[in-house]
Design a protein around this motif. Structure first.
Motif, PDB file in Angstrom:
ATOM      1  N   GLU A   1       1.047  -1.722  -0.049  1.00  0.00           N
ATOM      2  CA  GLU A   1       0.039   0.293  -0.014  1.00  0.00           C
ATOM      3  C   GLU A   1       1.164   1.593   0.356  1.00  0.00           C
ATOM      4  O   GLU A   1       2.116   0.983   0.674  1.00  0.00           O
ATOM      5  N   LEU A   2       0.575   2.370  -0.961  1.00  0.00           N
ATOM      6  CA  LEU A   2       1.493   2.938  -1.400  1.00  0.00           C
ATOM      7  C   LEU A   2       0.414   4.804  -0.610  1.00  0.00           C
ATOM      8  O   LEU A   2      -0.400   4.693  -0.988  1.00  0.00           O
ATOM      9  N   SER A   3       1.249   5.891  -0.534  1.00  0.00           N
ATOM     10  CA  SER A   3       0.299   7.529  -0.691  1.00  0.00           C
ATOM     11  C   SER A   3       1.320   8.001  -0.948  1.00  0.00           C
ATOM     12  O   SER A   3       3.148   7.689  -0.457  1.00  0.00           O
ATOM     13  N   PHE A   4       1.371   9.032  -1.279  1.00  0.00           N
ATOM     14  CA  PHE A   4       2.029  10.276  -1.451  1.00  0.00           C
ATOM     15  C   PHE A   4       1.223  11.624  -0.608  1.00  0.00           C
ATOM     16  O   PHE A   4       0.800  11.645  -0.227  1.00  0.00           O
ATOM     17  N   PRO A   5       2.309  12.280   0.033  1.00  0.00           N
ATOM     18  CA  PRO A   5       1.867  13.096   0.620  1.00  0.00           C
ATOM     19  C   PRO A   5       1.925  15.075  -0.312  1.00  0.00           C
ATOM     20  O   PRO A   5       2.179  14.570  -1.010  1.00  0.00           O
ATOM     21  N   SER A   6       0.574  15.490   0.411  1.00  0.00           N
ATOM     22  CA  SER A   6       0.299  16.380  -0.341  1.00  0.00           C
ATOM     23  C   SER A   6       0.994  18.279   0.074  1.00  0.00           C
ATOM     24  O   SER A   6       1.547  18.603  -1.130  1.00  0.00           O
ATOM     25  N   GLU A   7       2.056  18.003   0.576  1.00  0.00           N
ATOM     26  CA  GLU A   7       3.135  18.448   0.711  1.00  0.00           C
ATOM     27  C   GLU A   7       3.933  18.841  -0.388  1.00  0.00           C
ATOM     28  O   GLU A   7       5.294  19.846  -0.717  1.00  0.00           O
ATOM     29  N   HIS A   8       4.212  17.286  -1.037  1.00  0.00           N
ATOM     30  CA  HIS A   8       4.933  17.184  -2.356  1.00  0.00           C
ATOM     31  C   HIS A   8       3.955  17.434  -3.764  1.00  0.00           C
ATOM     32  O   HIS A   8       4.594  18.386  -4.342  1.00  0.00           O
ATOM     33  N   TYR A   9       2.942  17.189  -3.543  1.00  0.00           N
ATOM     34  CA  TYR A   9       2.215  17.480  -4.642  1.00  0.00           C
ATOM     35  C   TYR A   9       0.713  17.880  -4.004  1.00  0.00           C
ATOM     36  O   TYR A   9       0.369  16.826  -3.415  1.00  0.00           O
ATOM     37  N   ASP A  10      -0.417  18.828  -4.237  1.00  0.00           N
ATOM     38  CA  ASP A  10      -1.615  18.827  -4.017  1.00  0.00           C
ATOM     39  C   ASP A  10      -2.594  18.532  -4.820  1.00  0.00           C
ATOM     40  O   ASP A  10      -3.733  18.771  -5.334  1.00  0.00           O
ATOM     41  N   ALA A  11      -1.978  17.947  -6.221  1.00  0.00           N
ATOM     42  CA  ALA A  11      -3.054  17.777  -6.968  1.00  0.00           C
ATOM     43  C   ALA A  11      -2.691  16.059  -7.662  1.00  0.00           C
ATOM     44  O   ALA A  11      -1.161  15.464  -6.917  1.00  0.00           O
ATOM     45  N   ALA A  12      -3.616  15.507  -8.455  1.00  0.00           N
ATOM     46  CA  ALA A  12      -3.008  13.743  -8.455  1.00  0.00           C
ATOM     47  C   ALA A  12      -2.644  13.559  -9.370  1.00  0.00           C
ATOM     48  O   ALA A  12      -2.077  15.113 -10.763  1.00  0.00           O
ATOM     49  N   LEU A  13      -1.795  12.666  -9.638  1.00  0.00           N
ATOM     50  CA  LEU A  13      -0.591  12.632 -10.655  1.00  0.00           C
ATOM     51  C   LEU A  13      -0.648  11.285 -11.203  1.00  0.00           C
ATOM     52  O   LEU A  13      -1.916  10.659 -10.881  1.00  0.00           O
ATOM     53  N   ASP A  14      -0.249  11.041 -12.866  1.00  0.00           N
ATOM     54  CA  ASP A  14       0.021  10.499 -13.196  1.00  0.00           C
ATOM     55  C   ASP A  14       1.360   9.559 -13.580  1.00  0.00           C
ATOM     56  O   ASP A  14       2.774  10.740 -13.736  1.00  0.00           O
ATOM     57  N   GLY A  15       1.562   8.605 -13.788  1.00  0.00           N
ATOM     58  CA  GLY A  15       3.417   8.403 -13.901  1.00  0.00           C
ATOM     59  C   GLY A  15       3.259   6.358 -13.867  1.00  0.00           C
ATOM     60  O   GLY A  15       2.452   5.976 -14.268  1.00  0.00           O
ATOM     61  N   ARG A  16       4.409   6.360 -13.554  1.00  0.00           N
ATOM     62  CA  ARG A  16       5.092   5.108 -13.338  1.00  0.00           C
ATOM     63  C   ARG A  16       5.731   4.885 -11.959  1.00  0.00           C
ATOM     64  O   ARG A  16       6.128   5.788 -11.672  1.00  0.00           O
ATOM     65  N   LEU A  17       5.005   3.737 -11.324  1.00  0.00           N
ATOM     66  CA  LEU A  17       5.180   3.004 -10.116  1.00  0.00           C
ATOM     67  C   LEU A  17       5.801   1.837 -10.838  1.00  0.00           C
ATOM     68  O   LEU A  17       6.009   0.968 -11.030  1.00  0.00           O
ATOM     69  N   ILE A  18       7.234   1.894  -9.789  1.00  0.00           N
ATOM     70  CA  ILE A  18       8.430   1.246  -9.604  1.00  0.00           C
ATOM     71  C   ILE A  18       8.864   0.531  -7.745  1.00  0.00           C
ATOM     72  O   ILE A  18       9.805   1.406  -7.494  1.00  0.00           O
ATOM     73  N   VAL A  19       9.069  -0.686  -8.252  1.00  0.00           N
ATOM     74  CA  VAL A  19       9.391  -1.220  -6.925  1.00  0.00           C
ATOM     75  C   VAL A  19      10.018  -2.054  -7.067  1.00  0.00           C
ATOM     76  O   VAL A  19      10.531  -2.538  -7.886  1.00  0.00           O
ATOM     77  N   LEU A  20      11.492  -1.571  -6.267  1.00  0.00           N
ATOM     78  CA  LEU A  20      12.782  -2.208  -6.430  1.00  0.00           C
ATOM     79  C   LEU A  20      13.238  -3.482  -4.951  1.00  0.00           C
ATOM     80  O   LEU A  20      12.743  -2.570  -4.351  1.00  0.00           O
ATOM     81  N   ILE A  21      13.836  -4.135  -5.557  1.00  0.00           N
ATOM     82  CA  ILE A  21      13.934  -5.244  -4.734  1.00  0.00           C
ATOM     83  C   ILE A  21      15.632  -5.359  -4.470  1.00  0.00           C
ATOM     84  O   ILE A  21      15.865  -6.174  -5.313  1.00  0.00           O
ATOM     85  N   SER A  22      16.201  -5.298  -3.324  1.00  0.00           N
ATOM     86  CA  SER A  22      17.830  -5.760  -3.847  1.00  0.00           C
ATOM     87  C   SER A  22      18.316  -6.866  -2.471  1.00  0.00           C
ATOM     88  O   SER A  22      17.536  -6.089  -1.371  1.00  0.00           O
ATOM     89  N   GLU A  23      19.299  -6.967  -2.589  1.00  0.00           N
ATOM     90  CA  GLU A  23      20.352  -7.440  -1.272  1.00  0.00           C
ATOM     91  C   GLU A  23      20.615  -6.572  -0.633  1.00  0.00           C
ATOM     92  O   GLU A  23      21.002  -6.565   0.563  1.00  0.00           O
ATOM     93  N   GLN A  24      21.614  -5.574  -0.940  1.00  0.00           N
ATOM     94  CA  GLN A  24      22.470  -5.054   0.003  1.00  0.00           C
ATOM     95  C   GLN A  24      21.482  -2.634  -0.638  1.00  0.00           C
ATOM     96  O   GLN A  24      20.892  -2.987  -1.719  1.00  0.00           O
ATOM     97  N   ASN A  25      22.499  -2.623   0.245  1.00  0.00           N
ATOM     98  CA  ASN A  25      21.517  -1.043   0.206  1.00  0.00           C
ATOM     99  C   ASN A  25      22.776  -0.556   0.431  1.00  0.00           C
ATOM    100  O   ASN A  25      22.626   0.924   0.678  1.00  0.00           O
ATOM    101  N   GLU A  26      23.585  -0.276   0.084  1.00  0.00           N
ATOM    102  CA  GLU A  26      25.324   0.476   0.149  1.00  0.00           C
ATOM    103  C   GLU A  26      24.769   1.606  -0.928  1.00  0.00           C
ATOM    104  O   GLU A  26      24.669   2.698  -0.310  1.00  0.00           O
ATOM    105  N   THR A  27      24.008   1.385  -1.750  1.00  0.00           N
ATOM    106  CA  THR A  27      23.583   2.245  -2.890  1.00  0.00           C
ATOM    107  C   THR A  27      22.333   1.841  -2.530  1.00  0.00           C
ATOM    108  O   THR A  27      21.592   0.758  -2.522  1.00  0.00           O
ATOM    109  N   GLU A  28      21.308   2.917  -2.778  1.00  0.00           N
ATOM    110  CA  GLU A  28      19.309   2.513  -3.074  1.00  0.00           C
ATOM    111  C   GLU A  28      19.326   1.739  -4.353  1.00  0.00           C
ATOM    112  O   GLU A  28      19.774   1.912  -5.114  1.00  0.00           O
ATOM    113  N   PRO A  29      18.643   1.285  -4.093  1.00  0.00           N
ATOM    114  CA  PRO A  29      18.031   0.311  -5.076  1.00  0.00           C
ATOM    115  C   PRO A  29      17.480   0.977  -6.289  1.00  0.00           C
ATOM    116  O   PRO A  29      17.752   0.281  -7.351  1.00  0.00           O
TER     117      PRO A  29
END
Length: 582
Positions: free
Chosen positions: A36-64
């Motif tokens: 379940e995902l959400s974004f705060p209105s402090e970043h955008y106060d209107a509806a958005l279109d786009g692409r959601l990308i879920v990333l899964i990695s073994e390590q977090n030394e660099t972000e996924p």
């Protein structure tokens, strides 16, 4: 003896049924989990279109978000289109979404991982051709989905996957990528940006072209001199980073280049940049204006510098709006013979393409390691004869087609891998990656206004009608052969091609085919150059003395000198070839 067996079966049957239901319920749970995902209105106060990308990695030394790649070191990704997503509104990720390199959530391995979600924001364009499309506008980053200002992402979170069961997650995309600062002018380097009427008319909104301009030594003190224009094409560069007016930073922490197997490559890059400054301002270097074109599109970090159905009239806008503006602002000679183009990879294709498409507007081209210039060798695919791009098929087996190799021929990615990764990043040609931009450039548009696929992205089956369209409009070698009788006099002495014979993307194969066509020209003979680097990889540019890690940093100093040496072969009688050589 039979009665006890029947009795036993009556007892066993319900147990089997219960076990079967349990197994199916467990397998169903693989995709019944929620993200379940959400974004705060402090970043955008209107509806958005786009692409959601879920990333899964073994390590977090660099972000996924920085780990999704074509080879075996990649992390896992899943993609989902989103329309009209409102702030603070919970949104469930589609657990049936297509993934790369593993296609389904239920097939993920057990273990401890890090998960991160990124939202790549789209805008709506009302194009002049009547189509309404949703695409990611470039925001100064060069169409990099994981770095684009305004995109939202979550803080990486550690999870456990047990026996194929993905955990329930509630994630907030509370991070927003900040804007990129505009570069500042210096004595030698200037930055320009103009509104293009042609592109604005096509896209239905203001669209801009730009360039980084490198002025010659003495430009200010020779106000009456006009100069040739050296036009570098290529991927969206942030600045003339290859021009450094100070010595390398002595406190720079040395890094290691995995690609070139070189220690301290960042120091080498700084030294080369400083050496170029000394060469550029030295007494023996030709005085020309050098520019790096800036033409990102809603599909990629540059337009491929030609007109196309999906992207609009970028070729005309660059040739007839941007370049004349630069010449007027900075005292360019302003004639076709006085402009030459050069570049590598994408820039190599563009350099040859604009020379082919605009024979009189450009005086010479130097194309290094160009993207496929003959579609009989579209990397390892012949789009006119092969039935499938992903496999070489026989009666009893089929073999995956290679996509990337090292200088010894070791394959680390297949063509299918590369296309599947793009499919996770964006549908309808919106990944911002290599195979999608080729379609955005070469293809006609479909009924929705997006580029038609040259092949089915899931199966690899090639569309022959689209291939025929590509041939007539963008197969540069074919066009040279087809139109030599018409434009040969304008192409003679202008075409120069360079490629390593171990190019990582097999681009040398198309150069071989183009060389055959050029070698057969007559009345006039093409009278240019085609050269190959022995065991040289991608970005080799004709330098037989230095390795790829050095030669790729010397495009300006190499090709500007080559052009000036050959200039007399294309300049008209009476042209000024002296005043700018002070």
């Amino acid at each position: 003896m039979k009665k006890p067996k029947r009795a036993l079966m009556h007892l066993i049957a319900p147990v089997i049924l219960i076990l079967t239901l349990f197994i199916f319920s467990c397998s169903d749970s693989d995709t019944s989990a929620n993200i379940e995902l959400s974004f705060p209105s402090e970043h955008y106060d209107a509806a958005l279109d786009g692409r959601l990308i879920v990333l899964i990695s073994e390590q977090n030394e660099t972000e996924p978000r920085f780990q999704l790649r074509d080879d075996s070191k990649t992390c896992q990704g899943f993609g989902m289109d989103v329309t009209d997503w409102k702030p603070n509104e919970p949104l469930k990720f589609d657990m049936e979404a297509f993934g790369y390199p593993i296609h389904s959530f239920k097939d993920l391995p057990s273990g401890e991982f890090f998960v991160q979600v990124l939202f790549h924001k789209y805008e709506t364009f009302n194009r002049a051709d009547g189509h309404v499309v949703k695409l990611p506008m470039d925001r100064g980053e060069g169409q990099q989905w994981n770095r684009a200002p305004g995109n939202l992402y979550s803080t990486p979170q550690k999870i456990s996957i047990v026996n194929g069961k993905f955990p329930e997650l509630t994630l907030k995309l509370d991070q927003k990528i900040p804007p990129i600062a505009e570069p500042e002018d210096t004595k030698y380097v200037k930055h320009i940006k103009i509104k293009s009427k042609m592109l604005s008319d096509f896209w239905g909104r203001d669209m801009y072209l730009g360039a980084h301009v490198l002025l010659p030594e003495g430009w200010e003190t020779h106000p009456d001199v006009t100069y040739p224009l050296a036009i570098m094409h290529g991927h969206f560069p942030s600045d003339f980073g290859g021009f450094r007016t100070t010595p390398p930073d002595p406190n720079l922490e040395s890094d290691f280049s995995e690609r070139f197997n070189v220690e301290g490559y960042n120091r080498i890059v700084q030294q080369e940049a400083y050496d170029f400054y000394k060469t550029w301002t030295g007494p023996d270097f030709p005085r020309v204006i050098a520019i790096k074109i800036q033409h990102p599109t809603p599909y990629y970090d540059d337009s491929y510098a030609v007109n196309s159905a999906a992207q609009g009239p970028y070729g005309d806008a660059i040739t007839y709006e941007l370049i004349p503006y630069i010449e007027k602002q900075f005292r360019g000679i302003g004639e076709g013979w006085s402009r030459f183009v050069y570049g590598g990879s994408t820039g190599g294709w563009e350099a040859l393409a604009v020379q082919v498409k605009y024979p009189k507007e450009y005086g010479m081209c130097f194309a290094a390691c160009p993207d496929p210039i003959d579609f009989r060798a579209y990397c390892l695919v012949n789009i006119y004869e092969d039935e499938n791009a992903y496999y070489k098929e026989g009666t009893f087996r089929k073999t995956l087609v290679a996509g990337h190799r090292d200088n010894l021929g070791n394959v680390d990615a297949t063509l299918r891998d590369m296309n599947y990764r793009e499919l996770v990043l964006g549908t309808k040609g919106r990944s911002g990656q290599q195979w999608d931009i080729w379609e955005a450039t070469y293809s006609p548009v479909d009924e929705e206004g997006y580029p038609k696929r040259i092949w089915d992205r899931l199966t690899g089956k090639i569309d022959r009608e689209v291939a025929d369209y590509w041939k007539e409009n963008y197969d540069l070698a074919y066009i040279l052969k087809r139109d030599w009788a018409k434009h040969g006099n304008d192409w003679a002495n202008k075409i120069h091609l360079y490629c390593g014979d171990m190019d990582n993307y097999y681009l040398n194969n198309a150069v071989y085919l183009a060389e055959e066509i050029l070698s057969e020209t007559s009345a006039p003979y093409y009278n240019g150059e085609v050269d190959y680097g022995d065991r040289a990889e991608h970005c080799w540019n004709g330098d037989h003395e230095n390795g790829n890690h050095i030669s790729r940093l010397r495009y300006h100093r190499m090709f500007i000198k080559k052009y000036v040496e050959k200039l007399h072969t294309v300049a008209p009688k009476g042209a000024d070839l002296k005043s700018w050589r002070y």
